[in-house]
Design a protein around this motif. Sequence first.
Motif, PDB file in Angstrom:
ATOM      1  N   GLY A  99       0.794  -1.219   0.000  1.00 58.77           N
ATOM      2  CA  GLY A  99       0.000   0.000   0.000  1.00 58.77           C
ATOM      3  C   GLY A  99       0.824   1.264   0.000  1.00 58.77           C
ATOM      4  O   GLY A  99       2.017   1.271  -0.236  1.00 58.77           O
TER       5      GLY A  99
ATOM      6  N   GLY B  85      -4.436   5.176   9.805  1.00 54.02           N
ATOM      7  CA  GLY B  85      -4.400   4.301   8.645  1.00 54.02           C
ATOM      8  C   GLY B  85      -3.559   4.825   7.511  1.00 54.02           C
ATOM      9  O   GLY B  85      -3.566   4.269   6.418  1.00 54.02           O
TER      10      GLY B  85
ATOM     11  N   ASP C  36       2.443  -4.703   6.348  1.00 46.28           N
ATOM     12  CA  ASP C  36       2.125  -5.984   6.960  1.00 46.28           C
ATOM     13  C   ASP C  36       2.716  -6.029   8.361  1.00 46.28           C
ATOM     14  O   ASP C  36       3.895  -5.722   8.554  1.00 46.28           O
ATOM     15  CB  ASP C  36       2.709  -7.127   6.129  1.00 46.28           C
ATOM     16  CG  ASP C  36       1.934  -7.356   4.841  1.00 46.28           C
ATOM     17  OD1 ASP C  36       0.817  -6.833   4.735  1.00 46.28           O
ATOM     18  OD2 ASP C  36       2.461  -8.049   3.953  1.00 46.28           O
TER      19      ASP C  36
ATOM     20  N   GLN D 293       0.239   1.803   5.532  1.00 47.23           N
ATOM     21  CA  GLN D 293      -0.257   0.445   5.358  1.00 47.23           C
ATOM     22  C   GLN D 293       0.929  -0.508   5.188  1.00 47.23           C
ATOM     23  O   GLN D 293       1.613  -0.467   4.178  1.00 47.23           O
ATOM     24  CB  GLN D 293      -1.165   0.372   4.132  1.00 47.23           C
ATOM     25  CG  GLN D 293      -2.416   1.234   4.232  1.00 47.23           C
ATOM     26  CD  GLN D 293      -3.427   0.682   5.212  1.00 47.23           C
ATOM     27  OE1 GLN D 293      -3.618  -0.520   5.311  1.00 47.23           O
ATOM     28  NE2 GLN D 293      -4.084   1.573   5.948  1.00 47.23           N
TER      29      GLN D 293
ATOM     30  N   ASN E 248      -2.410   0.759   9.657  1.00 44.45           N
ATOM     31  CA  ASN E 248      -3.569   0.123   9.032  1.00 44.45           C
ATOM     32  C   ASN E 248      -4.866   0.489   9.750  1.00 44.45           C
ATOM     33  O   ASN E 248      -5.798  -0.309   9.831  1.00 44.45           O
ATOM     34  CB  ASN E 248      -3.394  -1.396   9.005  1.00 44.45           C
ATOM     35  CG  ASN E 248      -2.060  -1.819   8.410  1.00 44.45           C
ATOM     36  OD1 ASN E 248      -1.491  -1.104   7.602  1.00 44.45           O
ATOM     37  ND2 ASN E 248      -1.568  -2.959   8.818  1.00 44.45           N
TER      38      ASN E 248
END
Length: 394
Positions: free
Chosen positions: A21, A34, A39, A37, A148
């Motif tokens: 992202g 957010g 993982d 982004q 996120n």
Amino acid sequence: MMKKMAAPAAMAAALALALTGCASDGGGEEGGTGALQIDVPEIPMIEELGENESEVNIVAWSGFVEPAWSDEFTAQTGCTVNRKIAGTSDEMVQLMRTGNYDLVSASGDASLRLIVGGDVQPLNQELIPNFGDDIVEGMQGQIYDTLNGVPYGVPIGRGANILQYNEDEVTEAPTSWDVVWEEDSPYAGKIIAYDAPIYIADAAVYLMAHQPDLGITNPYALDETQLAAAVDLLKQQNAIIGDYWADPVKQITAFNQGDVVVGTSWEVLRKLSENPSLQGLLPSEGSTGWSDAWMLSSKSKNPNCAYAWMDYTSAAEVNGQIAMNFGMAPANAAFCDTSDEAAEHCELFNAEDEEYFSKVWFWTTPIEQCIDGRTDVTCTNFQQWTDAWQTVKG
């Protein structure tokens, strides 16, 4: 008395990130909830609280956990507070990774490392009633503790890295950081700078304003070319530096003895120096800064007491006591209305001035994903900054 009292240790090894992202939309406000982004390890959020355990173990900056309020907390909750003082963000990261601590008062140069490393867990704000409307907007959902769209931190306080000068020696009040960066500075040899790899971001802030062709839009998102430009500027500065500081006492002493007359400081250091000749300002280019937040270990053995502590210290009066004790702007703006002393403190530290803090780039861990939104290049990470800093200091 102060945080970051010890000289910084070497930064942690490079972050191994699986990134997806886009990132921040730029500006001194480094992006909202957010914005970043990436993982992260799937760690469940606590849905409801149980009975309090008997203790809570906290890694904190000096001044954040004091008997005046920890004893009251114990009386209210039955949770004994065990405090471990840390001197650097690196030390905090290392201690939290042992699994022996429940909470940490993390700054932005540690928080992303802890989140991505799976060392801290997402927070259920509904279980923290005092985290409400009075928490200043500029400390909610920021890129250094929210990923996120999920919060990992409960704000404690914030501050800017200001330009401080001795008006007896610097007779014309500066408006720019140029007096500490340019090689023809009239104060060469009497300039002081912060001693840590994160100071690379200060060079990047200056370059954003004075070398726009470099394309820097976030001082924590530097590709290799931009990092090299920042390092060149730092090496240029190194030739005119009188001293570096990480220990606040050293910085205060250097100014009061006249060894230095201009350089990087915190508002609280100017106050503690008790030197009426010292003035401070946020220059035209803006500045870097720091924002601290409570973060809960993913291995916490005492999560109920930990949540109770985060709620207790988010209340206006206690949060304000921490802010006054350390010397920073409180996260809970309601504190500013509790007394004349509180109002004076909030004014000194610009607690409710979002326009002021919109010019401050809060410390954020450099990572390989460009948090300025670029996807066509790889940005430099914390280890690369650490290696680069060593070339500056020699």
